[in-house]
Design a protein around this motif. Structure first.
Motif, short mmCIF file in Angstrom:
data_model
loop_
_atom_site.label_atom_id
_atom_site.label_comp_id
_atom_site.label_asym_id
_atom_site.label_seq_id
_atom_site.Cartn_x
_atom_site.Cartn_y
_atom_site.Cartn_z
N TRP A 3 19.40 -4.18 1.95
CA TRP A 3 20.46 -5.01 2.53
C TRP A 3 21.17 -4.19 3.59
O TRP A 3 21.56 -3.05 3.30
N ARG A 89 16.64 -11.90 -1.68
CA ARG A 89 17.68 -10.89 -1.54
C ARG A 89 18.80 -11.35 -0.62
O ARG A 89 19.98 -11.07 -0.87
N GLU A 92 20.96 -13.68 -2.64
CA GLU A 92 21.76 -12.90 -3.59
C GLU A 92 22.96 -12.25 -2.89
O GLU A 92 24.09 -12.28 -3.40
N GLU A 93 22.75 -11.67 -1.73
CA GLU A 93 23.83 -10.99 -1.02
C GLU A 93 24.85 -11.97 -0.45
O GLU A 93 26.05 -11.69 -0.43
N ARG A 95 25.60 -14.83 -1.81
CA ARG A 95 26.36 -15.24 -2.99
C ARG A 95 27.37 -14.15 -3.37
O ARG A 95 28.54 -14.44 -3.64
N ARG A 96 26.93 -12.91 -3.36
CA ARG A 96 27.81 -11.78 -3.69
C ARG A 96 28.99 -11.69 -2.72
O ARG A 96 30.09 -11.29 -3.11
#
Length: 132
Positions: A3, A89, A92-93, A95-96
């Protein structure tokens, strides 16, 4: 996979040309690194050793929306799940980071990839061609 991984404009220009069957842009004309730092929530870089084999950019409004841009995989790495992992990925990032929605647009031949492999669902959207 990384990332906000280290990336050079030249290597990304070469991957972009391969992925989208276009010319290799000059780093001054298309300064990826500068553009990413200025406009992106982040990006995912995929490498095999030192070689760049995949990339996806995540652009955001800074609030609840994020968009995938420029999902790219080198021809030598296709059909091995690289693009699916890039999108996983990125999702996911985003969302984070607190985003509530991740958008993507794509050509029709990529429907199965984005809907079946990546879990996007169809929505209504609109598009205006600004340059024809």
């Amino acid at each position: 996979y990384a990332w906000r991984g280290a990336i050079e404009s030249g290597e990304l220009n070469r991957l972009h040309a391969e992925a989208f069957a276009t010319e290799v842009f000059d780093d001054d004309a298309w300064p990826w690194r500068e553009l990413l730092e200025r406009h992106s929530l982040g990006w995912v870089v995929a490498r095999e050793g030192a070689e760049l084999i995949g990339f996806v950019n995540v652009v955001s409004d800074g609030l609840v929306h994020a968009w995938l841009q420029d999902t790219m995989v080198a021809a030598s790495a296709r059909h091995r799940g690289v693009s699916t992992e890039l999108v996983r990925r990125a999702t996911e990032e985003a969302r984070r980071a607190g985003c509530e929605w991740l958008h993507v647009d794509f050509d029709d031949h990529l429907r199965a990839f984005y809907f079946d492999a990546c879990g996007f669902r169809p929505t209504n959207a609109g598009l205006i061609a600004l340059q024809e």
